[in-house]
Scaffold this active site. Sequence first.
Site, PDB file in Angstrom:
ATOM      1  CB  SER A 163      -0.888  -0.008   1.255  1.00  0.00           C
ATOM      2  OG  SER A 163      -1.525   1.236   1.452  1.00  0.00           O
ATOM      3  CE1 TYR A 176      -4.210  -2.047   5.225  1.00  0.00           C
ATOM      4  CE2 TYR A 176      -3.182   0.052   4.703  1.00  0.00           C
ATOM      5  CZ  TYR A 176      -3.820  -1.102   4.296  1.00  0.00           C
ATOM      6  OH  TYR A 176      -4.073  -1.308   2.960  1.00  0.00           O
TER       7      TYR A 176
END
Length: 288
Positions: A163, A176
């Site tokens: 990401s 995350y």
Amino acid sequence: MLVRWVYYTLESFYRLVVPPAADTVHNDIVLITGAGHGMGRCMALQYAQLGATVICVDINEKMNADTVATIRQQRGNAFGYICDVTNREQIIQTAKQVQQEVGTVTILVNNAGIMPTHPLLQQTESEIRKTFEINVMAHFWLLQSYLPGMLEKNRGYIVAMSSVAGLCGLNNLVPYCGSKFAVRGIMEALAEELRQDARKPNIKFTTVYPYMVDTGLCKRPHMRFPNMMRLVKPEEAAAAIIDGQRRGLVDVSIPKYLLYLNTIIRVFPLQVGTLLRDFLDSGVESDL
């Protein structure tokens, strides 16, 4: 070494203008985790349209079955398997079924992921553990299950979803970000491990760094310049990922410029990156 250094540098500039040719995938068996919705579903549909045999893996039986049914309605070749990617034994058993019923997976797309979005001190133990079980640990179990078949066939592609949060730290996303930085490290280290393997296996790696994708995972996004930093459509993200895999790109960011921007900014003092981050003011609000 210096001569090759210069050569590789010039080649990389050339490839910015003339990318490598895209491989065909009509002889490939593609396994995608999280294929029931979002980018996973879009990749499954697009790979099938390119002629690949697609194996859809998801914990949600109904949504996974819908992806498989849609592919078959479009005259594609697809199979569905229900699997909890936090369960190593389920992953191993599913891999055995896939090998017996479909064949050797030649493209593995580690796509499944979750994104609890709130400050670290409000993240529960369960959320943090689940984030790493799905976003990180599942990669190890899937790689150990499907990489041997690729090595035996001496052909394979591994695609892993990191990401933009795997390139820089972001507010409300501490666990995350940690998980997505981990994915980046796993892919880089495994690629190096196989590069030094005496067998010189023909296995290629693509790590993907998407910006916020409009799949519902980003519940409360915010951005100062929505025209420049808009949410990425899942169909657009899927197309970019597949194109990057087919061209053998090591890193793919969506949009493309984000990877280069991150590399350039890292050359400057830390305060410069902070200035740019504050100026763009893009991220996610707490979902609590």
